[in-house]
Design an enzyme around this catalytic site. Structure first.
Site, mmCIF file in Angstrom:
data_model
loop_
_atom_site.group_PDB
_atom_site.id
_atom_site.type_symbol
_atom_site.label_atom_id
_atom_site.label_comp_id
_atom_site.label_asym_id
_atom_site.label_seq_id
_atom_site.Cartn_x
_atom_site.Cartn_y
_atom_site.Cartn_z
ATOM 1 N N ASN A 7 0.881 -1.165 0.000
ATOM 2 C CA ASN A 7 0.000 0.000 0.000
ATOM 3 C C ASN A 7 0.925 1.223 0.000
ATOM 4 O O ASN A 7 1.430 1.626 1.045
ATOM 5 C CB ASN A 7 -0.884 -0.041 1.255
ATOM 6 N N ARG A 93 -2.537 -2.052 -3.289
ATOM 7 C CA ARG A 93 -3.750 -1.296 -3.011
ATOM 8 C C ARG A 93 -3.652 0.007 -3.799
ATOM 9 O O ARG A 93 -2.689 0.760 -3.642
ATOM 10 C CB ARG A 93 -3.853 -0.983 -1.520
ATOM 11 N N HIS A 182 -13.050 2.861 -0.148
ATOM 12 C CA HIS A 182 -13.137 1.746 0.824
ATOM 13 C C HIS A 182 -13.805 0.515 0.224
ATOM 14 O O HIS A 182 -14.336 -0.328 0.948
ATOM 15 C CB HIS A 182 -13.945 2.139 2.087
ATOM 16 N N HIS A 210 -17.905 1.280 7.289
ATOM 17 C CA HIS A 210 -16.460 1.204 7.542
ATOM 18 C C HIS A 210 -16.069 2.487 8.262
ATOM 19 O O HIS A 210 -16.062 3.566 7.665
ATOM 20 C CB HIS A 210 -15.693 1.057 6.222
ATOM 21 N N ASN A 213 -10.175 6.168 10.401
ATOM 22 C CA ASN A 213 -9.828 7.593 10.284
ATOM 23 C C ASN A 213 -10.633 8.229 9.165
ATOM 24 O O ASN A 213 -11.118 9.337 9.277
ATOM 25 C CB ASN A 213 -8.332 7.752 10.052
ATOM 26 N N GLY A 214 -10.738 7.490 8.056
ATOM 27 C CA GLY A 214 -11.714 7.831 7.019
ATOM 28 C C GLY A 214 -12.899 6.903 7.222
ATOM 29 O O GLY A 214 -12.715 5.764 7.649
ATOM 30 N N ARG A 243 -11.629 14.913 8.473
ATOM 31 C CA ARG A 243 -12.370 15.379 7.291
ATOM 32 C C ARG A 243 -13.807 15.730 7.665
ATOM 33 O O ARG A 243 -14.449 15.017 8.441
ATOM 34 C CB ARG A 243 -12.395 14.287 6.218
ATOM 35 N N MET A 287 -10.819 8.524 17.974
ATOM 36 C CA MET A 287 -12.067 8.189 18.663
ATOM 37 C C MET A 287 -11.834 7.740 20.101
ATOM 38 O O MET A 287 -12.589 8.095 21.009
ATOM 39 C CB MET A 287 -12.804 7.094 17.865
ATOM 40 N N ARG A 288 -10.786 6.938 20.301
ATOM 41 C CA ARG A 288 -10.525 6.448 21.664
ATOM 42 C C ARG A 288 -10.283 7.616 22.622
ATOM 43 O O ARG A 288 -10.853 7.677 23.704
ATOM 44 C CB ARG A 288 -9.285 5.554 21.645
ATOM 45 N N GLY A 334 -11.555 0.470 12.465
ATOM 46 C CA GLY A 334 -11.066 0.634 13.837
ATOM 47 C C GLY A 334 -12.158 1.043 14.805
ATOM 48 O O GLY A 334 -12.246 0.525 15.924
ATOM 49 N N GLU A 337 -15.236 -1.727 14.730
ATOM 50 C CA GLU A 337 -14.900 -3.007 15.367
ATOM 51 C C GLU A 337 -14.697 -2.858 16.876
ATOM 52 O O GLU A 337 -14.888 -3.819 17.624
ATOM 53 C CB GLU A 337 -13.610 -3.575 14.754
ATOM 54 N N ASN A 338 -14.269 -1.661 17.294
ATOM 55 C CA ASN A 338 -13.827 -1.522 18.688
ATOM 56 C C ASN A 338 -14.669 -0.638 19.580
ATOM 57 O O ASN A 338 -14.559 -0.730 20.802
ATOM 58 C CB ASN A 338 -12.394 -0.986 18.715
ATOM 59 N N GLU A 388 -8.189 -5.811 4.850
ATOM 60 C CA GLU A 388 -7.975 -5.363 3.468
ATOM 61 C C GLU A 388 -6.786 -6.058 2.822
ATOM 62 O O GLU A 388 -6.815 -6.348 1.632
ATOM 63 C CB GLU A 388 -7.829 -3.839 3.436
HETATM 64 P P1 ADP Z 1 -7.473 3.814 9.262
HETATM 65 O O1 ADP Z 1 -8.644 4.444 8.580
HETATM 66 O O2 ADP Z 1 -6.299 4.717 9.363
HETATM 67 O O3 ADP Z 1 -7.164 2.405 8.804
HETATM 68 P P2 ADP Z 1 -8.479 2.469 11.625
HETATM 69 O O4 ADP Z 1 -9.460 1.639 10.884
HETATM 70 O O5 ADP Z 1 -7.318 1.799 12.275
HETATM 71 O O6 ADP Z 1 -7.949 3.694 10.780
HETATM 72 O O7 ADP Z 1 -9.315 3.254 12.761
HETATM 73 C C1 ADP Z 1 -8.722 4.204 13.581
HETATM 74 C C2 ADP Z 1 -9.786 4.711 14.542
HETATM 75 O O8 ADP Z 1 -10.259 3.616 15.340
HETATM 76 C C3 ADP Z 1 -9.248 5.771 15.496
HETATM 77 O O9 ADP Z 1 -10.171 6.841 15.609
HETATM 78 C C4 ADP Z 1 -9.163 5.004 16.810
HETATM 79 O O10 ADP Z 1 -9.305 5.831 17.933
HETATM 80 C C5 ADP Z 1 -10.350 4.075 16.669
HETATM 81 N N1 ADP Z 1 -10.273 3.002 17.656
HETATM 82 C C6 ADP Z 1 -9.374 1.995 17.728
HETATM 83 N N2 ADP Z 1 -9.587 1.256 18.859
HETATM 84 C C7 ADP Z 1 -10.630 1.836 19.509
HETATM 85 C C8 ADP Z 1 -11.316 1.547 20.727
HETATM 86 N N3 ADP Z 1 -10.986 0.531 21.507
HETATM 87 N N4 ADP Z 1 -12.356 2.340 21.050
HETATM 88 C C9 ADP Z 1 -12.714 3.382 20.280
HETATM 89 N N5 ADP Z 1 -12.090 3.707 19.137
HETATM 90 C C10 ADP Z 1 -11.076 2.935 18.739
#
Ligand code: ADP
Length: 416
Positions: A7, A93, A182, A210, A213-214, A243, A287-288, A334, A337-338, A388
């Site tokens: 990528n 990618r 995406h 999805h 970050n994006g 964004r 987000m975290r 991110g 899923e989390n 991905e």
């Molecule tokens: P990218 O688009 O760069 O691939 P990711 O899919 O890794 O990004 O997502 C990043 C986002 O996921 C960030 O905002 C991060 O804070 C959030 N994130 C990761 N783990 C957690 C969590 N446990 N709780 C809340 N947000 C999370």
């Protein structure tokens, strides 16, 4: 067959060596602070490469910071792995395929020419992707190379979803339409959701979200994208990390007239200083961090989360219109899923569409796993981990070993 997945961004390369059939990963890593892929980047630019093998990380500096040097280092690292995997193909990618690519392609000189034609659509990403491909061809001669486009999955968007209500000539002469991004992730998680719902993908109408970050949502009908929230560029749609997502197009002129901003300054603000970061008063795009701040009483962080959820739920509802009938909502990325919190708040707003959460299942879903988080009787809500790299590896394998009949994806027309 082992595949090397690349990528290539303007200053970084993410890479992985994996077997698409088993999903086994031998090596992952990231080269950073590269000199825009330039052959003659100034030395001492701080470029580094990081390898991860079996959970163990190794860093080392790069001297010239070119793609060529990074690929050389990757090739060497592969050769020094225990029982070194023999790489059969390279999968890239690639970001913007415009209307030229309706699927993944084996890279040929014509494919590179068509990617060059798409540079105006992605002036930052496509040149980096092309430079990465050319450097990879030089570094790994004789290996077939495949391009997997972020936009390709959305080539099935009907015109009513794809077209902007702008002068027809903009569309015909400059390719101004919605392309979506995406795609690899939306396609992958939709495919993975089908067995979880015990139904064939062809019969399913899914909304995939999805959220990273994006962020983007997609309406997937029978495995095909029929609408999505990103458009000509990845700026449209949801509130994202930095964004803005949707704004009034009149905003550009307004900020020029009132604050004296140039077009470039407005675009930088919309891409880099908006979204969660903008709404939280510059606190964070992560987000975290925002969840933590909001839980300890930071009002602007809480507002950023509220606005993120509101826009997301509104878009999910819009995708329901594209589908007519909804058989499931899938969270991935991110955040998807989390973040149990974002999922909960979003689904709470979607009762009108028949979505109801199982709060316990949502809160207790272990990180990195997939599962059903809706209550009995609800339209199913799922969490599916995206992958991905694996999706690109599977496409690479299909293109290299599959039936040539499945291959043609380069379309003649341009741009629309
Ligand atoms: P990218 O688009 O760069 O691939 P990711 O899919 O890794 O990004 O997502 C990043 C986002 O996921 C960030 O905002 C991060 O804070 C959030 N994130 C990761 N783990 C957690 C969590 N446990 N709780 C809340 N947000 C999370």
């Amino acid at each position: 067959m082992w595949t090397l997945i690349l990528n290539c961004g303007s200053s970084s390369v993410k890479f992985a060596v994996l077997d698409p059939a088993s999903g086994q990963v031998r090596l992952t890593g990231l080269a950073e602070k590269l000199g825009a892929g330039a052959e003659h980047a100034p030395p001492g630019t701080g470029a580094t490469i990081r390898f991860e093998v079996d959970g163990e990380r190794q860093h080392r500096p790069l001297t010239s910071g070119t793609y060529a040097e990074a690929f050389d280092a990757i090739g060497q690292r592969i050769r020094t792995l225990p029982d070194p995997p023999s790489i059969g193909a390279v999968g890239h990618r690639t970001v913007h395929g415009g209307t030229r690519f309706s699927g993944s392609v084996l890279i040929t000189p014509e494919v590179l020419d068509a990617m060059r034609e798409c540079i105006p659509l992605a002036p930052l990403h496509n040149p980096a992707n092309i430079a990465g491909i050319e450097a990879a061809q030089a570094a790994f001669p004789g290996l077939p190379q495949v391009a997997v486009f972020d936009t390709a999955f959305h080539h099935t968007l009907p015109d009513v979803a794809a077209r902007y209500a702008v002068p027809d000539t903009w569309y015909r002469e400059y390719g101004v339409r919605r392309y979506g991004f995406h795609g690899t992730s939306h396609a992958y998680v939709a495919r993975r959701a089908a067995p979880m719902l015990d139904r064939p993908l062809e019969d399913l109408n899914l909304i995939t979200a999805h959220l990273g970050n994006g962020s983007s949502v997609c309406a997937v009908q029978g495995g095909q994208s029929v609408d999505t929230s990103m458009g000509l560029t990845p700026l449209e749609g949801l509130v994202m990390g930095t964004r803005s997502g949707d704004v009034d197009p009149g905003l550009h002129e307004f900020m020029h007239n009132t604050a004296g901003l140039t077009l470039e300054q407005v675009m930088t603000a919309l891409n880099k200083h908006s979204g969660l970061k903008g709404l939280s008063g510059g606190l964070s795009n992560d987000m975290r961090e925002l969840e933590e701040a909001a839980h300890s009483g930071h009002a602007a962080a809480q507002f950023a989360l509220d606005a993120f959820v509101y826009r997301l739920a509104k878009y999910v509802a819009g995708m329901a219109v594209a589908l007519g009938r909804v058989d499931g909502l899938v969270f991935t990325g991110g955040i998807g899923e989390n973040s149990a919190y974002i999922r909960q708040r979003t689904v709470e707003r979607l009762g009108v569409l028949g979505f109801h959460l199982d709060a316990e299942a949502n809160a207790n879903l272990p990180r990195g796993t997939r599962g059903l988080i809706s209550a009995p009787g609800s339209v199913p809500v799922l969490v599916v981990t995206t992958n991905e790299e694996l999706a690109i590896a599977l496409e690479t394998l299909r293109l290299v070993t599959g039936d040539p009949e499945d291959r043609p994806a380069l379309t003649e027309e341009h741009p629309a």
